[in-house]
Design a protein around this motif. Structure first.
Motif, short mmCIF file in Angstrom:
data_model
loop_
_atom_site.label_atom_id
_atom_site.label_comp_id
_atom_site.label_asym_id
_atom_site.label_seq_id
_atom_site.Cartn_x
_atom_site.Cartn_y
_atom_site.Cartn_z
N ILE A 6 0.71 -1.23 0.02
CA ILE A 6 0.11 0.12 -0.11
C ILE A 6 0.86 1.26 -0.06
O ILE A 6 1.69 1.52 1.01
CB ILE A 6 -1.01 0.08 1.29
N LEU A 9 -2.38 6.67 0.22
CA LEU A 9 -3.78 6.40 0.08
C LEU A 9 -4.35 7.76 -0.78
O LEU A 9 -3.99 8.70 -0.67
CB LEU A 9 -4.49 6.24 1.45
N LYS A 117 -9.22 4.41 7.09
CA LYS A 117 -8.08 3.92 6.44
C LYS A 117 -8.31 2.49 6.19
O LYS A 117 -7.78 1.96 5.16
CB LYS A 117 -6.96 3.88 7.97
N GLU A 121 -7.90 1.18 1.95
CA GLU A 121 -6.94 0.54 1.86
C GLU A 121 -7.46 -0.78 1.05
O GLU A 121 -6.96 -1.17 -0.10
CB GLU A 121 -6.24 -0.32 2.82
#
Length: 285
Positions: A6, A9, A117, A121
């Motif tokens: 990841i 974001l 979050k 993700e």
């Protein structure tokens, strides 16, 4: 779901609505939960003020406009002269959001600290997913006084099967791609079923769904909620949606009859107290 590293974001907006009947203190707690108490904060919050509101609600908005400057996020209120209802207000909110990813939040609930979050993700790792929601914990008074939990299926196939019987998302938990929502026609005015109607139309267009399988939002409930979920007006709205699903071949005639029968018992024949017991004992976990 895909597994990859990841990176940063993506930016996202939050779409909220508030109206005169909302509790200003709870509204402030809701805003605090998605800003100051989030591990990943929104880049933009669009709040549609649906008609005239008391000074207490205006004060909360002005307070968080000042906080937004200090904390580097954008808070954009959209003031409507007349109350236009949730479906119309949400349609405006989504259109005013500048980012491709949008999270929904209600004006009286409390988002869990890692809510955004977690969802970002999933969407970042799975570009084919159009909507991701999660479970809710229901409380009365104090957040620790949990009275129920609404747990939903996780996979696209399971969610769409569940949608044949009941709304497949907890609306206040969803995060979705704006383009997918707009492609399905966006929110439309439909008494107490604006969201369910949207999910069905998105399903018809092949959008991909997911739920996290974790609690994302703590939701205030009470006797008033169970009262709202009963009566002829609510029942007729539900049946009209079931008829839409039947006509569009989302459900069979047998499912239509079964769904309408169950809703008649719960929403028309039961008292508010009986309805509350049924939700807590049989429908909620």
């Amino acid at each position: 779901m895909k597994q990859k590293e990841i990176g940063k974001l993506p930016p996202f907006s939050v779409a909220m609505c508030v109206y005169a009947g909302d509790n200003a203190e709870w509204f402030g707690e809701a805003l605090q939960s998605i800003t100051l108490k989030q591990t990943v904060r929104p880049d933009e919050i669009v709040i549609v003020v649906d008609g005239p509101v008391p000074k207490t609600i205006k004060n909360v908005i002005h307070k968080y406009m000042e906080i937004s400057v200090q904390e580097s996020f954008c808070l954009k209120p959209v003031w409507l002269e007349k109350n236009r209802g949730l479906g119309n207000a949400l349609k405006i909110a989504v259109s005013q959001c500048q980012y491709e990813i949008i999270a929904r939040m209600d004006s009286d609930d409390i988002a869990r600290r890692s809510r955004f979050k977690t969802q970002l993700e999933i969407l970042d790792l799975n570009p084919h997913i159009d909507v991701v929601g999660g479970d809710i914990s229901e409380f009365i008074g104090d957040k620790q006084n949990v009275v129920g939990k609404r747990t939903l299926p996780v996979t696209d196939k399971e969610i769409k099967r569940y949608a044949k019987k009941r709304c497949p998302f907890n609306h206040m938990t969803v995060m979705y791609r704006k383009a997918a929502v707009m492609k399905a026609g966006g929110y439309q005015d439909w008494f107490w079923n604006e969201d369910y109607y949207l999910w069905i139309r998105m399903q018809e267009r092949g959008m991909v769904f997911a739920n996290t399988g974790t609690v994302l939002v703590d939701v205030r409930v009470g006797e008033e909620m169970y009262r709202r979920r009963g009566g002829w007006k609510y029942y007729k709205s539900e049946i009209r949606l079931q008829k839409y699903m039947l006509d569009h071949r989302v459900i069979s005639y047998g499912a239509y009859v079964m769904n309408c029968s169950k809703r008649f018992i719960v929403q028309v024949l039961m008292t508010s107290r009986m309805r509350e017991w049924t939700y807590k004992a049989l429908i909620r976990s």
